[in-house]
Design an enzyme around this catalytic site. Structure first.
Site, PDB file in Angstrom:
ATOM      1  N   CYS A 394       0.905  -1.141   0.013  1.00 41.85           N
ATOM      2  CA  CYS A 394      -0.150   0.013  -0.009  1.00 41.85           C
ATOM      3  C   CYS A 394       0.784   1.196  -0.002  1.00 41.85           C
ATOM      4  O   CYS A 394       0.635   2.153  -0.700  1.00 41.85           O
ATOM      5  CB  CYS A 394      -1.103   0.051   1.216  1.00 41.85           C
ATOM      6  SG  CYS A 394      -0.432  -0.724   2.640  1.00 41.85           S
ATOM      7  N   ARG A 423       8.281 -10.259   5.561  1.00 37.38           N
ATOM      8  CA  ARG A 423       8.002  -9.964   6.969  1.00 37.38           C
ATOM      9  C   ARG A 423       8.900 -10.810   7.970  1.00 37.38           C
ATOM     10  O   ARG A 423       8.949 -12.121   7.662  1.00 37.38           O
ATOM     11  CB  ARG A 423       6.489 -10.306   7.376  1.00 37.38           C
ATOM     12  CG  ARG A 423       5.637  -9.177   6.273  1.00 37.38           C
ATOM     13  CD  ARG A 423       4.193  -9.457   6.691  1.00 37.38           C
ATOM     14  NE  ARG A 423       3.336  -8.658   5.768  1.00 37.38           N
ATOM     15  CZ  ARG A 423       2.048  -8.496   5.860  1.00 37.38           C
ATOM     16  NH1 ARG A 423       1.308  -9.260   6.167  1.00 37.38           N
ATOM     17  NH2 ARG A 423       1.370  -7.846   4.698  1.00 37.38           N
ATOM     18  N   GLN A 441       1.127 -11.575  -2.859  1.00 34.13           N
ATOM     19  CA  GLN A 441      -0.224 -11.570  -2.332  1.00 34.13           C
ATOM     20  C   GLN A 441      -0.848 -10.896  -3.715  1.00 34.13           C
ATOM     21  O   GLN A 441      -0.234 -10.452  -4.544  1.00 34.13           O
ATOM     22  CB  GLN A 441      -0.628 -10.251  -1.153  1.00 34.13           C
ATOM     23  CG  GLN A 441      -0.062 -10.782   0.251  1.00 34.13           C
ATOM     24  CD  GLN A 441      -0.541  -9.765   0.964  1.00 34.13           C
ATOM     25  OE1 GLN A 441      -0.405  -8.735   0.901  1.00 34.13           O
ATOM     26  NE2 GLN A 441      -1.038 -10.086   1.991  1.00 34.13           N
ATOM     27  N   ASP A 443      -2.833  -8.715  -3.889  1.00 32.32           N
ATOM     28  CA  ASP A 443      -2.896  -7.380  -3.387  1.00 32.32           C
ATOM     29  C   ASP A 443      -3.361  -6.239  -4.518  1.00 32.32           C
ATOM     30  O   ASP A 443      -2.718  -6.051  -5.295  1.00 32.32           O
ATOM     31  CB  ASP A 443      -1.678  -6.925  -2.841  1.00 32.32           C
ATOM     32  CG  ASP A 443      -1.803  -6.031  -1.559  1.00 32.32           C
ATOM     33  OD1 ASP A 443      -2.886  -5.760  -1.255  1.00 32.32           O
ATOM     34  OD2 ASP A 443      -1.052  -5.222  -1.056  1.00 32.32           O
ATOM     35  N   HIS A 445      -5.180  -2.073  -4.377  1.00 29.80           N
ATOM     36  CA  HIS A 445      -5.574  -0.904  -3.708  1.00 29.80           C
ATOM     37  C   HIS A 445      -6.601  -0.054  -4.801  1.00 29.80           C
ATOM     38  O   HIS A 445      -6.175   0.172  -6.022  1.00 29.80           O
ATOM     39  CB  HIS A 445      -4.573  -0.015  -3.214  1.00 29.80           C
ATOM     40  CG  HIS A 445      -3.759  -0.908  -2.204  1.00 29.80           C
ATOM     41  ND1 HIS A 445      -2.676  -1.679  -2.541  1.00 29.80           N
ATOM     42  CD2 HIS A 445      -4.056  -0.967  -0.939  1.00 29.80           C
ATOM     43  CE1 HIS A 445      -2.166  -2.282  -1.611  1.00 29.80           C
ATOM     44  NE2 HIS A 445      -2.985  -1.886  -0.388  1.00 29.80           N
ATOM     45  N   LYS A 524     -14.374  -2.340   7.918  1.00 28.15           N
ATOM     46  CA  LYS A 524     -13.685  -3.446   7.000  1.00 28.15           C
ATOM     47  C   LYS A 524     -14.834  -4.541   7.169  1.00 28.15           C
ATOM     48  O   LYS A 524     -15.753  -4.779   7.882  1.00 28.15           O
ATOM     49  CB  LYS A 524     -12.533  -4.056   7.391  1.00 28.15           C
ATOM     50  CG  LYS A 524     -12.483  -4.646   8.765  1.00 28.15           C
ATOM     51  CD  LYS A 524     -11.314  -5.257   9.586  1.00 28.15           C
ATOM     52  CE  LYS A 524     -11.235  -5.713  10.816  1.00 28.15           C
ATOM     53  NZ  LYS A 524     -10.027  -6.071  11.123  1.00 28.15           N
ATOM     54  N   HIS A 570      -8.439  -1.362   0.607  1.00 28.11           N
ATOM     55  CA  HIS A 570      -7.450  -2.305   0.535  1.00 28.11           C
ATOM     56  C   HIS A 570      -8.015  -3.738   0.356  1.00 28.11           C
ATOM     57  O   HIS A 570      -9.150  -3.897   0.774  1.00 28.11           O
ATOM     58  CB  HIS A 570      -6.776  -2.545   1.758  1.00 28.11           C
ATOM     59  CG  HIS A 570      -5.953  -1.171   2.286  1.00 28.11           C
ATOM     60  ND1 HIS A 570      -4.513  -1.101   2.267  1.00 28.11           N
ATOM     61  CD2 HIS A 570      -6.494  -0.291   3.010  1.00 28.11           C
ATOM     62  CE1 HIS A 570      -4.184   0.040   2.543  1.00 28.11           C
ATOM     63  NE2 HIS A 570      -5.426   0.771   3.096  1.00 28.11           N
TER      64      HIS A 570
END
Length: 734
Positions: A394, A423, A441, A443, A445, A524, A570
């Site tokens: 992000c 991580r 991911q 992922d 946005h 969320k 997200h």
């Protein structure tokens, strides 16, 4: 009560039967016995104080009213009547099934007196709240067993999604799985003893005095806010710092098993004291325990780590802990998963981007990760500047959005990124593909205007449902709303929660409200996936964010030529591709559907003379994009077929001289269903269709099955019509 306390204190002065013999000197239990006895003595003082309050309330009864969920009102007495009493007044079976009460929404012991007029709701083991209480109470039984058996210093013992654990400090000692039998025997004796769970409230000073010899409990007490009410529970000779609530007594536990002994660290910090963690589970019936053990055995067979090794999909190496080596067949599955998502991105008009893996820490200071997430990041210095491997995408997408001036006409901007993330997970937390240090991911946005939120959320939930349907996964959704410490304007929060609510309603699926559990920066939807064994996994997410655009000072120009702040959504569906790989491996038990399978077609030539034809068939299928191999070994045909089935090849094609002459193959599946001889072009058509539609089942013979079903349906309709006509004739004759 005082006499009982004295008896137990005396019993604690000697090592319990069955405790491990020490070579010399006092055992760990003997060393801790005075501390355990002191806890009992102090608890008895405080419990007598609580009893005095109840006696006073009974002497001067003050009526109260208890409102049940159906609106019924039950009468009671303040500080005397308990939820158990109310349940017994309705029906004995209700009381026997009820484990937990909610009093005006707060957790409450079934035997704890009510303190005034209230709304009452009861929960059984069938409810998640009931299971959590049942397993938390069971953790106290486990804690008592660990004290009696090993003189343990208890730390924390929470319930988990299925079962519970207790972390304890044993100095340099560790426990192995061989010692589970002794712990189990202790637990069974405690359960048989029918020890009541008793509750007291104490001051901070009283709690510190009670647990002075346990540095872990002292730390927990010291960190509690000033003036907070502290509760403790007693179970036999064990007293623990605990919010509760708990079962009435240990006899409510009917079946127990100790699952595992492992290692942990205090506060999950490897620099702090090493702890021993003991996992266990309990049930209110032997039948439920038997079902659980059957399911666990099946789960062991499906373990993705075992299947990954057997099918040569991936492996891990100590030269790069937590980072997976995907072998060729594993890479096929991995790339298929990402390819599927890429197709959906094209359909739903996402734009894929590529962002750096390494960023100067100034980025993470802006995003807030430097202050709150740095310990989970890999960082290093380059030319005296601090850099970090990105743990999420992000912030980089915010840099991309803010790279130039944006117009309202460019929104929504849907940026998708399969970038590699790192991580810094503790080594003890690493677990196969489900907890890794290096991962990717799906992922994305979405930068949008407030009036675009609803459409984007509806579209995301539709996309997610389509993906999970292809996988054959079911799921549940929860809306987590504004917490107490929220940031941002209340109007935007209200608008966002309304958009989320409408999007959820438009799915036509059931969903639950989780009030006050949203992030401080936005509400969320939490999505939980269920696999074939009904286990729960958190994969997909959709999170609204009002704060990151402020931190990065992002804006777009409105139609009125004024600056406005975008909202970030997200979202992810697979979540970590590695984690989804693991989930699907176990969901399918290694029997991959054709479109995902790295082992699609095995060709088995009957003899040496058939090998050239087998090669021709292989080249044709390979050219069409199918994963295909020829077994040219000198084994017998039956052995080759059996090996291919055990290796989970979706289709086994047997070829000989007859097939070569006819331009055919003999088709069978890994489940040993024989579909017979088929022309090569017909074979290719079926395989390609099964791959393209991403079918979860074999598509060979579907035409025959459909035709047979149609014939059966027609015959049944004809028979029904004939029966109706006969009935009509009989009626006319009458």
């Amino acid at each position: 009560m005082a006499d009982m306390a004295g008896t137990e204190a005396e019993a604690l002065a000697a090592p319990p039967g069955g405790a491990s013999a020490e070579p010399a000197g006092p055992s760990p239990f003997e060393l801790k016995a005075p501390y355990y006895a002191k806890r009992i003595r102090l608890f008895e003082q405080y419990f007598a104080r609580e009893g005095g309050k109840m006696d006073a309330a009974a002497a001067s009864p003050e009526p109260i009213q208890v409102v049940m969920p159906d609106g019924a009102i039950k009468d009671g007495v303040k500080n005397v009547t308990t939820p158990w009493d109310v349940a017994m007044g309705i029906h004995k079976k209700l009381a026997q099934a009820s484990l937990l009460a909610h009093v005006d929404g707060a957790d409450w012991d079934m035997r704890r007196p009510l303190e005034g007029n209230c709304a009452l709701k009861l929960f059984s083991f069938d409810d998640p709240e009931g299971k959590a209480l049942y397993w938390h109470s069971s953790a106290h039984v486990l804690g008592e067993a660990l004290e009696l058996e090993y003189g343990a210093d208890l730390t924390i013992g929470p319930s988990i999604e299925e079962g519970f654990y207790y972390d304890c400090y044993l100095g340099e000692r560790t426990l192995s799985d061989y010692e589970r039998a002794g712990i189990l025997k202790r637990c069974e004796a405690i359960i048989k003893d029918k020890q009541p769970f008793q509750r007291v409230e104490v001051s901070r000073a009283e709690a510190l005095e009670m647990f002075a010899e346990n540095k872990f409990k002292v730390e927990l007490i010291t960190n509690l806010p000033d003036g907070v009410s502290i509760s403790c529970y007693r179970c036999g000779p064990m007293v623990d710092l605990c919010r509760g609530p708990h079962l009435p007594d240990t006899a409510w536990i009917k079946a127990v098993t100790i699952n595992q002994c492992s290692r942990a660290h205090w506060r999950a910090d490897v620099t702090k004291d090493p702890l021993v963690r003991v996992y266990a589970i309990t049930f209110p019936s032997d039948k439920l325990m038997k079902e659980y053990k059957t399911r666990i055995e099946e789960a062991k067979k499906r373990d993705h780590r075992v299947i990954g090794m057997n099918q040569e999909l991936f492996f891990f190496h100590n030269l790069s802990p937590g980072s997976c080596f995907f072998l060729p067949d594993g890479a096929k599955v991995y790339n298929n998963l990402m390819g599927f998502i890429r197709e959906k991105y094209w359909e739903y008009e996402y734009d894929e981007v590529i962002t750096p893996n390494i960023f100067n820490f100034d980025l993470w200071k802006t995003s807030g990760h430097a202050a709150h997430y740095k310990e989970n990041m890999f960082s290093f210095h380059v030319e005296k500047e601090e850099f970090g491997l990105k743990p999420m995408n992000c912030p980089g997408h915010c840099v991309m959005f803010g790279n130039r001036k944006r117009s309202f006409r460019e929104l929504p901007m849907r940026l998708a990124d399969f970038g590699v993330l790192h991580r810094n997970e503790f080594s003890g937390a690493l677990h196969g593909l489900t907890r890794v240090r290096r991962f990717q991911q799906d992922d994305a946005h979405i930068f949008c205007r407030p009036d675009q939120m609803e459409f984007e959320l509806v579209n995301f939930l539709k996309l997610m449902d389509e993906v999970y349907s292809v996988f054959g996964l079911t799921y549940e959704m929860k809306l987590s709303t504004r917490p107490e410490g929220y940031l941002g304007e209340i109007e935007i929060w209200d608008q966002a929660e309304a958009a989320l609510t409408k999007a959820l309603n438009l799915t036509g699926k059931e969903w639950k409200l989780n009030p006050g559990d949203g992030a401080f920066y936005g509400p969320k939807i939490d999505i939980t996936v269920f696999d074939a064994l009904k286990r729960r996994f958190q994969c997909a997410t959709v999170q609204l964010d009002f704060q990151l655009p402020i931190r990065f000072n992002l804006s777009y120009v409105t139609e009125n030529n004024e600056p406005a702040r975008p909202i970030i959504i997200h979202r992810a569906i697979l979540g970590s591709v590695e984690r989804m790989f693991a989930i699907l491996t176990e969901h399918y038990a290694g029997k991959w559907p054709y479109w995902l399978s790295p082992r699609q077609v095995m060709i088995v030539p009957i003899s040496e003379a058939s090998k050239d034809y087998a090669g021709e068939v292989r080249r044709m299928l390979h050219h069409a994009g199918h994963h295909v191999k020829v077994d040219n070994s000198d084994r017998k045909m039956q052995k080759k077929v059996r090996e291919a089935q055990l290796e989970q090849w979706n289709y086994i094609l047997v070829v000989g001289e007859g097939e070569r002459t006819n331009g055919t193959v003999n088709v069978r599946t890994r489940d040993n269903v024989v579909h017979g001889e088929h022309k090569l072009d017909a074979l290719l058509e079926v395989l390609s269709q099964e791959r393209e539609v991403r079918s979860l089942t074999c598509m060979f013979g579907m035409e025959k099955s459909a035709a047979a079903a149609a014939v059966k349906e027609a015959a049944e309709a004809e028979a029904a019509a004939a029966k109706a006509a006969a009935n009509a004739d009989q009626a006319m004759a009458a």
